[in-house]
Design an enzyme around this catalytic site. Structure first.
Site, PDB file in Angstrom:
ATOM      1  N   THR A  44      -8.666 -11.787 -20.075  1.00  0.00           N
ATOM      2  CA  THR A  44      -7.638 -12.705 -20.563  1.00  0.00           C
ATOM      3  C   THR A  44      -7.179 -12.360 -21.985  1.00  0.00           C
ATOM      4  O   THR A  44      -6.335 -13.046 -22.536  1.00  0.00           O
ATOM      5  CB  THR A  44      -8.167 -14.157 -20.546  1.00  0.00           C
ATOM      6  OG1 THR A  44      -9.412 -14.167 -21.252  1.00  0.00           O
ATOM      7  CG2 THR A  44      -8.380 -14.633 -19.126  1.00  0.00           C
ATOM      8  N   GLY A  45      -7.720 -11.310 -22.579  1.00  0.00           N
ATOM      9  CA  GLY A  45      -7.306 -10.918 -23.924  1.00  0.00           C
ATOM     10  C   GLY A  45      -6.052 -10.051 -23.897  1.00  0.00           C
ATOM     11  O   GLY A  45      -5.475  -9.789 -22.838  1.00  0.00           O
TER      12      GLY A  45
ATOM     13  N   ASP B 275     -20.092 -12.893 -17.280  1.00  0.00           N
ATOM     14  CA  ASP B 275     -20.247 -12.827 -18.724  1.00  0.00           C
ATOM     15  C   ASP B 275     -21.188 -11.675 -19.045  1.00  0.00           C
ATOM     16  O   ASP B 275     -22.225 -11.515 -18.393  1.00  0.00           O
ATOM     17  CB  ASP B 275     -20.861 -14.149 -19.210  1.00  0.00           C
ATOM     18  CG  ASP B 275     -20.692 -14.326 -20.714  1.00  0.00           C
ATOM     19  OD1 ASP B 275     -20.207 -15.395 -21.115  1.00  0.00           O
ATOM     20  OD2 ASP B 275     -21.053 -13.402 -21.479  1.00  0.00           O
ATOM     21  N   LEU B 276     -20.824 -10.889 -20.045  1.00  0.00           N
ATOM     22  CA  LEU B 276     -21.687  -9.755 -20.413  1.00  0.00           C
ATOM     23  C   LEU B 276     -23.027 -10.229 -20.975  1.00  0.00           C
ATOM     24  O   LEU B 276     -23.978  -9.461 -21.048  1.00  0.00           O
ATOM     25  CB  LEU B 276     -20.994  -8.851 -21.441  1.00  0.00           C
ATOM     26  CG  LEU B 276     -19.982  -7.837 -20.915  1.00  0.00           C
ATOM     27  CD1 LEU B 276     -19.705  -6.787 -21.961  1.00  0.00           C
ATOM     28  CD2 LEU B 276     -20.447  -7.164 -19.645  1.00  0.00           C
TER      29      LEU B 276
ATOM     30  N   SER C  24     -14.455  -9.832 -30.708  1.00  0.00           N
ATOM     31  CA  SER C  24     -13.780  -8.673 -31.294  1.00  0.00           C
ATOM     32  C   SER C  24     -13.281  -8.903 -32.719  1.00  0.00           C
ATOM     33  O   SER C  24     -12.625  -8.037 -33.283  1.00  0.00           O
ATOM     34  CB  SER C  24     -12.607  -8.259 -30.398  1.00  0.00           C
ATOM     35  OG  SER C  24     -11.618  -9.274 -30.424  1.00  0.00           O
TER      36      SER C  24
ATOM     37  N   SER D 221     -14.258   1.561 -31.027  1.00  0.00           N
ATOM     38  CA  SER D 221     -13.369   1.047 -32.064  1.00  0.00           C
ATOM     39  C   SER D 221     -13.385   1.942 -33.289  1.00  0.00           C
ATOM     40  O   SER D 221     -14.430   2.461 -33.685  1.00  0.00           O
ATOM     41  CB  SER D 221     -13.834  -0.353 -32.470  1.00  0.00           C
ATOM     42  OG  SER D 221     -13.249  -0.720 -33.702  1.00  0.00           O
TER      43      SER D 221
ATOM     44  N   GLU E 205     -13.294   0.860 -36.088  1.00  0.00           N
ATOM     45  CA  GLU E 205     -14.162   0.185 -37.066  1.00  0.00           C
ATOM     46  C   GLU E 205     -15.492   0.911 -37.216  1.00  0.00           C
ATOM     47  O   GLU E 205     -16.167   0.777 -38.235  1.00  0.00           O
ATOM     48  CB  GLU E 205     -14.419  -1.262 -36.629  1.00  0.00           C
ATOM     49  CG  GLU E 205     -13.312  -2.223 -36.974  1.00  0.00           C
ATOM     50  CD  GLU E 205     -13.179  -2.460 -38.474  1.00  0.00           C
ATOM     51  OE1 GLU E 205     -14.156  -2.902 -39.091  1.00  0.00           O
ATOM     52  OE2 GLU E 205     -12.104  -2.185 -39.030  1.00  0.00           O
TER      53      GLU E 205
ATOM     54  N   TYR F  72     -20.035  -6.345 -36.160  1.00  0.00           N
ATOM     55  CA  TYR F  72     -19.205  -5.917 -35.022  1.00  0.00           C
ATOM     56  C   TYR F  72     -19.221  -4.404 -34.883  1.00  0.00           C
ATOM     57  O   TYR F  72     -19.446  -3.854 -33.796  1.00  0.00           O
ATOM     58  CB  TYR F  72     -17.775  -6.430 -35.230  1.00  0.00           C
ATOM     59  CG  TYR F  72     -16.762  -5.804 -34.296  1.00  0.00           C
ATOM     60  CD1 TYR F  72     -16.619  -6.242 -32.983  1.00  0.00           C
ATOM     61  CD2 TYR F  72     -15.944  -4.750 -34.734  1.00  0.00           C
ATOM     62  CE1 TYR F  72     -15.702  -5.657 -32.123  1.00  0.00           C
ATOM     63  CE2 TYR F  72     -15.020  -4.160 -33.884  1.00  0.00           C
ATOM     64  CZ  TYR F  72     -14.907  -4.622 -32.588  1.00  0.00           C
ATOM     65  OH  TYR F  72     -13.999  -4.026 -31.741  1.00  0.00           O
TER      66      TYR F  72
END
Ligand code: GDD
Length: 325
Positions: free
Chosen positions: A2-3, A58-59, A84, A125, A127, A149
């Site tokens: 849903t993201g 769910d993870l 995220s 990512s 990041e 994260y």
């Protein structure tokens, strides 16, 4: 599912004729807005030749993953699940690591235990490059995570590499640099700016409060980036790829352009609020996407100016609709 990325990827795969099974988490408010147009009451809708089905899992709940994977036996798995938000990860580090890090490991374990031949895309990512050791960053640049994260993403990245080498799973790490769109969550900086600019232009808001205006990011358009995810899984061999535009811009430059789009001067409206500063910051990200270009034939199609403009234009419409203007 849903993201932002899940919704663009679902559109792409449904258009290609895939039977798509999306995983959603339960939440108190219904959060299907980004994929609603692909669904109809009862759970799925035929769009061209493809279909979309949603499932609760769910993870954080390994048994839910195993049940679902056993039932569907997917050809391809895209792991986009995460907490995220980098700043939020400083507030809820253990939850973030659980979903982003251990969640990925649970998924890899489930595929291995069930003996599935699924090809797996792991959402890495930029990041992970954090306090960068070189500019631009490529697949060979060492990681230096600067947040819970990013540390969790680095764990997930290496877990994926390890399962590829130890158990021959077909896993690809996509090291995606920032990618934005009108579907971006409202507390990421680009969307916060485009929403704020639209609200200010329409007289709904006076000022826009931001944190570090000097941070530089390699910003691309999310719709271009989900195509790269799919391309990775169509290769003969699994591999890791940097997905980026190769350019970098500051938050300040994003502001300048966004306000200019509606004929305003950003300096009259933007205020810096230390609340939005992070305990440790990532100062500059700039990717080297040459491997993706060479091996996948992928390159970013949307320029920085076009991205800013399309987000501001979409949020002007969104604010008018929401406030019945
Ligand atoms: N969110 C936010 N809000 N960021 C701000 C603000 C603000 O008010 N003011 C300045 N910033 C700066 C942040 O400090 C950061 O340097 C930069 O804007 C971008 O912040 P975000 O849009 O929150 O994204 P991010 O770069 O931290 O992380 C995003 O990109 C990663 C890929 O590199 C997220 O989508 C991550 O999930 C993703 O992995």
């Amino acid at each position: 599912m849903t993201g932002q990325d899940g919704s663009y990827l679902a559109e792409l795969l449904v258009e290609k004729g895939y039977e798509v099974h999306g995983v959603v988490r339960r939440s108190s408010s219904f959060n299907r807005g980004r994929v609603e147009h692909l669904l109809e009451f009862g759970g799925h809708k035929v769009v061209d030749s493809g279909t979309l089905h949603l499932h609760y899992a769910d993870l954080g709940d390994g048994s839910s993953l195993i049940r679902l994977l056993e039932k569907i036996e997917p050809d391809e798995i895209y792991n986009l699940a995460a907490q995220s938000h980098v700043a939020v990860s400083f507030e809820i580090p253990v939850y973030t690591a659980d979903v982003v890090g251990l969640g990925t490991l649970k998924l890899l374990e489930a595929v291995r235990d069930l003996g599935l031949n699924s090809r797996i895309y792991q959402a890495g990512s930029s990041e992970m490059f954090g306090k960068v050791v070189e500019v631009p960053q490529s697949e060979k640049t060492p990681f230096y995570p600067r947040s819970p994260y990013a540390a969790a993403k680095a764990f997930a990245h290496w877990a994926a590499v390890n399962y590829r080498e130890a158990y021959q799973l077909f896993v690809c790490n996509g090291i995606l640099f920032n990618h934005e769109s009108p579907r971006r969550g409202e507390n990421f900086v680009t969307r916060k700016i485009s929403l704020g600019v639209a609200a200010i232009k329409l007289g709904l808001q006076g000022k826009l409060q931001l944190g570090n205006l000097d941070a530089k990011r390699d910003w691309g358009y999310a719709k271009d980036y989900v195509e790269a995810m799919w391309m990775m899984l169509q290769q003969d061999q699994p591999d890791d790829y940097v997905i980026a535009t190769g350019q970098t811009w500051s938050v300040r430059e994003f502001c300048e352009r966004a306000f200019r789009r509606v004929g305003l001067n950003w300096e009259d409206y933007v205020e810096v609020n230390p609340y939005y500063m992070r305990p440790t910051e990532v100062d500059i990200l700039k990717g080297d996407p040459s491997k993706a270009q060479r091996k996948l034939g992928w390159q970013a199609k949307t320029s920085f100016d076009d991205l800013v403009n399309l987000m501001v234009d979409a949020d002007l419409e969104y604010q008018k609709r929401t406030h019945r203007l």
